[in-house]
Motif scaffolding. Structure first.
Motif, PDB file in Angstrom:
ATOM      1  N   LEU A 200       0.819  -1.207   0.000  1.00  0.00           N
ATOM      2  CA  LEU A 200       0.000   0.000   0.000  1.00  0.00           C
ATOM      3  C   LEU A 200       0.855   1.261   0.000  1.00  0.00           C
ATOM      4  CD1 LEU A 200      -2.789  -1.027   2.560  1.00  0.00           C
ATOM      5  CD2 LEU A 200      -2.840  -1.126   0.054  1.00  0.00           C
ATOM      6  N   VAL A 203       1.698   2.078  -3.564  1.00  0.00           N
ATOM      7  CA  VAL A 203       0.522   2.611  -4.255  1.00  0.00           C
ATOM      8  C   VAL A 203       0.251   4.046  -3.806  1.00  0.00           C
ATOM      9  CG1 VAL A 203      -1.941   2.289  -4.678  1.00  0.00           C
ATOM     10  CG2 VAL A 203      -0.448   0.296  -4.486  1.00  0.00           C
ATOM     11  N   GLY A 204       0.471   4.325  -2.522  1.00  0.00           N
ATOM     12  CA  GLY A 204       0.291   5.685  -2.032  1.00  0.00           C
ATOM     13  C   GLY A 204       1.266   6.669  -2.662  1.00  0.00           C
ATOM     14  N   ALA A 207      -0.101   7.439  -6.039  1.00  0.00           N
ATOM     15  CA  ALA A 207      -1.258   8.334  -5.921  1.00  0.00           C
ATOM     16  C   ALA A 207      -0.817   9.769  -5.690  1.00  0.00           C
ATOM     17  CB  ALA A 207      -2.166   7.853  -4.796  1.00  0.00           C
ATOM     18  N   ASP A 213      -6.647   9.985  -6.147  1.00  0.00           N
ATOM     19  CA  ASP A 213      -6.835   8.757  -5.377  1.00  0.00           C
ATOM     20  C   ASP A 213      -6.793   7.539  -6.301  1.00  0.00           C
ATOM     21  OD1 ASP A 213      -7.121  10.260  -3.120  1.00  0.00           O
ATOM     22  OD2 ASP A 213      -9.313  10.147  -3.064  1.00  0.00           O
ATOM     23  N   ILE A 245       2.273   0.464  -9.979  1.00  0.00           N
ATOM     24  CA  ILE A 245       1.086  -0.082  -9.315  1.00  0.00           C
ATOM     25  C   ILE A 245       1.071  -1.601  -9.453  1.00  0.00           C
ATOM     26  CG2 ILE A 245      -1.433  -0.147  -9.343  1.00  0.00           C
ATOM     27  CD1 ILE A 245      -1.413   2.763 -10.204  1.00  0.00           C
ATOM     28  N   VAL A 315      -5.040   6.178  -1.122  1.00  0.00           N
ATOM     29  CA  VAL A 315      -5.287   4.784  -1.466  1.00  0.00           C
ATOM     30  C   VAL A 315      -6.624   4.369  -0.851  1.00  0.00           C
ATOM     31  CG1 VAL A 315      -4.451   2.411  -1.361  1.00  0.00           C
ATOM     32  CG2 VAL A 315      -2.823   4.309  -1.516  1.00  0.00           C
TER      33      VAL A 315
END
Length: 416
Positions: A200, A203-204, A207, A213, A245, A315
């Motif tokens: 995560l 992914v953050g 973002a 988001d 990602i 996320v």
């Protein structure tokens, strides 16, 4: 396991060097008193005996794996393979054999005299003491290793650990297809396999770089393919960001227990289904699985993510659907235990216990209980059994539903 065995080799080499370099510091009279001349025979005995013990330990482990595969479920074997006590015992036995071999080779070089043998003698005594302690622990451990009850406990612990790793509390109500708005950027994966972990934090970072988001669609346990999106975003996502990602998703050929609480419930259901098969016909094991699965589902209902487990900014992580979880656990039991009144009664009481813990879970539990009742009414041959089960269902799922009077589930207190 190889690391522990390598440590024994390093220890043996260090003792051999210490015996050669520091042996002159020990007096001859002391060396004669401690009996350092006997180290040759001890090492030879250790080398011959520990090879046999290692073979015995390995055979016992392989038999436990084979027994679990044939009589429990192949999906639970990974938990037996990862058992630290078994790995430590096997590594200790193999490492002590390698220690003896290195010690014998060092003695055959003749680079140190009687005084140098004292250090090697002391190290050998230390290794023997470690072997004795490990062997006693191994005997106690192998008595229950790979048994049905031991495997159920391992799956339950693994499933509860995965529940504690959830970043969102469960969602109640029927399962819903993810709603992706028109024009959103979809990220697909090129591989086909099961998601075992999602980074995560990475992914953050993506973002934050695209200023939008990122909504995850894939959760651990999901089967992904090039046609199913992993995530989506409202902003355009270039190929470099899409690759990052994709790299955040760990894709394996098989599901893992670590971050997938549903997998633990699936495995528990498989254990119960095997126990209820005509070849086994063991309702007691099925009831034990129901109790273990109820404790796992109770942990799901009581789970509140810790502050450190919250998703990074930007996320959006979807929650696990509680309806899917109870279906993973109870549908195999309702199907294969439909002809057994004891299993039907325990299913109804288990679902009622979960509905008492969390009122929002009541519709999902009621639907699963009704499905179990319908399956049982179509298979039970005794009128008395069908009447008893129908009355119990009506009693538990009436508007004023009392808690099950004889529930035996050790349900932990709410974490928040």
């Amino acid at each position: 396991m190889w690391f522990r065995a390598a440590l024994f080799c390093v220890f043996a080499v260090a003792l051999a060097l210490a015996s050669a370099l520091a042996g002159h510091m020990i007096s001859y009279s002391f060396a004669a008193k401690v009996g350092s001349k006997s180290v040759d025979g001890i090492l030879n005995l250790l080398a011959s005996s520990m090879l046999a013990v290692t073979t015995f330990a390995l055979t016992a482990m392989v038999q436990a794996y084979s027994g679990a595969t044939n009589s429990i479920t192949p999906r639970a074997v990974q938990l037996l393979i990862d058992d630290s006590t078994s790995q430590n015992a096997l590594a200790t036995f193999l490492g002590s054999f390698l220690f003896a071999i290195v010690g014998i080779i060092a003695l055959s070089t003749g680079i140190y005299g009687e005084t140098g043998r004292v250090i090697l003698y002391a190290g050998t005594i230390l290794v023997i003491a470690l072997i004795v302690v490990t062997f006693l622990r191994w005997i106690q451990h192998i008595a229950r290793f790979g048994r049905v009850s031991d495997t159920i406990d391992r799956v339950e612990r693994a499933a509860i650990a995965a529940v504690h790793a959830m970043v969102q509390p469960p969602r109640f109500g029927p399962a819903e297809e993810p709603s992706v708005p028109d024009g959103a950027s979809l990220i697909h994966h090129t591989d086909i396999g099961r998601i075992t972990h999602v980074d995560l934090a990475q992914v953050g970072e993506v973002a934050a770089s695209i200023g939008c988001d990122i909504h995850l669609v894939g959760l651990p346990g999901l089967l992904v393919d090039p046609a199913r999106p992993l995530a989506w975003a409202r902003a355009p996502v270039d190929e470099q960001a899409a690759c990052r990602i994709r790299d955040a998703f760990t894709i394996e050929h098989h599901r893992a227990f670590d971050h997938d609480p549903r997998f633990g419930l699936v495995v528990l259901g498989e254990i119960a289904a095997r126990a209820l098969s005509p070849a086994v016909n063991d309702p007691g094991t099925a009831i034990a699985v129901i109790e273990a699965g109820t404790r796992v589902l109770a942990a799901v209902l009581r789970h509140c993510p810790e502050p450190g487990w919250t998703p990074p900014a930007g996320v959006i992580v979807p929650p696990f659907a509680f309806a899917d979880m109870i279906e993973d656990m109870f549908r195999p039991l309702a199907r294969d235990g439909a002809t057994t009144i004891e299993v039907g009664v325990r299913l109804q009481k288990a679902l009622a216990a979960l509905a008492v813990i969390e009122a929002r879970a009541r519709p999902d539990c009621r639907a699963e209980a009704r499905d179990a009742l319908d399956r049982a009414l179509g298979e039970l041959t005794s009128k008395r059994d069908t009447t008893e089960l129908s009355q119990l269902h009506h009693q538990l799922w009436s508007n004023k539903m009392p808690p099950p009077s004889d529930a035996t589930f050790a349900i932990p207190a709410r974490r928040c």
